[in-house]
Design a protein around this motif. Structure first.
Motif, short mmCIF file in Angstrom:
data_model
loop_
_atom_site.label_atom_id
_atom_site.label_comp_id
_atom_site.label_asym_id
_atom_site.label_seq_id
_atom_site.Cartn_x
_atom_site.Cartn_y
_atom_site.Cartn_z
N PHE A 4 0.85 -1.18 0.00
CA PHE A 4 0.00 0.00 0.00
C PHE A 4 0.90 1.24 0.00
O PHE A 4 2.09 1.15 0.29
CB PHE A 4 -0.92 0.01 1.23
CG PHE A 4 -2.02 -1.01 1.15
CD1 PHE A 4 -3.07 -0.85 0.25
CD2 PHE A 4 -2.02 -2.13 1.97
CE1 PHE A 4 -4.09 -1.79 0.17
CE2 PHE A 4 -3.03 -3.07 1.91
CZ PHE A 4 -4.08 -2.90 1.00
N SER A 5 0.32 2.39 -0.27
CA SER A 5 1.08 3.64 -0.30
C SER A 5 1.74 3.92 1.05
O SER A 5 1.21 3.57 2.10
CB SER A 5 0.17 4.81 -0.66
OG SER A 5 -0.37 4.62 -1.93
N THR A 6 2.87 4.60 0.99
CA THR A 6 3.60 4.97 2.20
C THR A 6 2.88 6.12 2.90
O THR A 6 2.46 7.08 2.27
CB THR A 6 5.03 5.40 1.83
OG1 THR A 6 5.66 4.32 1.15
CG2 THR A 6 5.84 5.76 3.06
N LEU A 7 2.75 6.00 4.22
CA LEU A 7 2.16 7.05 5.05
C LEU A 7 3.29 7.84 5.69
O LEU A 7 4.20 7.26 6.29
CB LEU A 7 1.30 6.43 6.16
CG LEU A 7 0.14 5.57 5.71
CD1 LEU A 7 -0.46 4.85 6.92
CD2 LEU A 7 -0.91 6.43 5.04
N SER A 8 3.24 9.15 5.58
CA SER A 8 4.26 10.00 6.19
C SER A 8 3.73 11.41 6.34
O SER A 8 3.12 11.95 5.42
CB SER A 8 5.53 10.02 5.32
OG SER A 8 6.47 10.92 5.83
N LYS A 9 3.99 12.00 7.48
CA LYS A 9 3.61 13.39 7.71
C LYS A 9 4.55 14.32 6.96
O LYS A 9 4.19 15.45 6.65
CB LYS A 9 3.66 13.68 9.22
CG LYS A 9 3.13 15.03 9.60
CD LYS A 9 3.08 15.19 11.10
CE LYS A 9 2.43 16.52 11.44
NZ LYS A 9 2.27 16.68 12.88
N THR A 10 5.75 13.85 6.64
CA THR A 10 6.78 14.70 6.04
C THR A 10 6.99 14.48 4.55
O THR A 10 7.86 15.12 3.97
CB THR A 10 8.13 14.44 6.74
OG1 THR A 10 8.51 13.08 6.51
CG2 THR A 10 8.05 14.72 8.23
N GLY A 11 6.25 13.59 3.92
CA GLY A 11 6.47 13.31 2.50
C GLY A 11 7.75 12.54 2.25
O GLY A 11 8.46 12.77 1.27
N PHE A 12 8.06 11.59 3.11
CA PHE A 12 9.29 10.80 3.04
C PHE A 12 9.52 10.17 1.67
O PHE A 12 8.60 9.68 1.03
CB PHE A 12 9.24 9.69 4.10
CG PHE A 12 10.31 8.65 3.94
CD1 PHE A 12 11.59 8.91 4.35
CD2 PHE A 12 10.03 7.42 3.35
CE1 PHE A 12 12.60 7.96 4.20
CE2 PHE A 12 11.02 6.47 3.20
CZ PHE A 12 12.30 6.75 3.63
N ARG A 13 10.76 10.17 1.24
CA ARG A 13 11.24 9.45 0.06
C ARG A 13 12.52 8.72 0.44
O ARG A 13 13.37 9.27 1.13
CB ARG A 13 11.56 10.42 -1.08
CG ARG A 13 10.37 11.17 -1.61
CD ARG A 13 9.75 10.39 -2.74
NE ARG A 13 8.71 11.18 -3.36
CZ ARG A 13 7.54 10.72 -3.66
NH1 ARG A 13 7.23 9.48 -3.41
NH2 ARG A 13 6.64 11.48 -4.23
#
Length: 128
Positions: A4-13
């Protein structure tokens, strides 16, 4: 699709650097099926709240292959201090058991090698 899509408050890459320690990476957290204790919900909430950098969960397709859900909980770098802090947060939200850590450099290179095990940090995580 295995994740599933990555969850991140910071827009992690992910960052693939020249070595494992400078690359981002992830704690691999097995989650039983069914997730009776709602462990994924705790990880998801921590990622959305910014307590964890980022997290993603396996899809039903991957569950059929490996027999359980798997969460990847990310670190910005794979040095011991960063990984230990993420492991501390995982323990605080109720993640227990043996965890493995793999750098994104190793994943990119196709190496099935773990950089750390949670056992490497357990003594440092115990309160004094």
């Amino acid at each position: 699709m295995l994740w599933f899509s990555t969850l991140s408050k910071t827009g992690f890459r992910s960052v693939i650097a020249d070595n494992d320690e400078a690359s981002s990476g992830k704690c691999l957290v097995p989650i039983p099926v069914p997730d009776i204790g709602l462990l994924w919900a705790e990880i998801e909430d921590a990622a959305v709240d910014g307590k964890l950098l980022a997290a993603k969960k396996s899809t039903h397709e991957l569950v059929r292959i490996i027999g359980h859900n798997l969460a990847c909980v990310y670190c910005a770098a794979s040095d011991a201090a960063t990984v230990a802090e993420t492991l501390r947060t995982l323990r605080e939200i109720g993640v227990d058991g043996e965890l493995q850590y793999k750098s994104d450099r190793a994943t990119f290179d196709g190496r099935d090698e773990y950089l750390y095990s949670s056992a490497d940090f357990e003594m440092a995580l115990k309160p004094v």
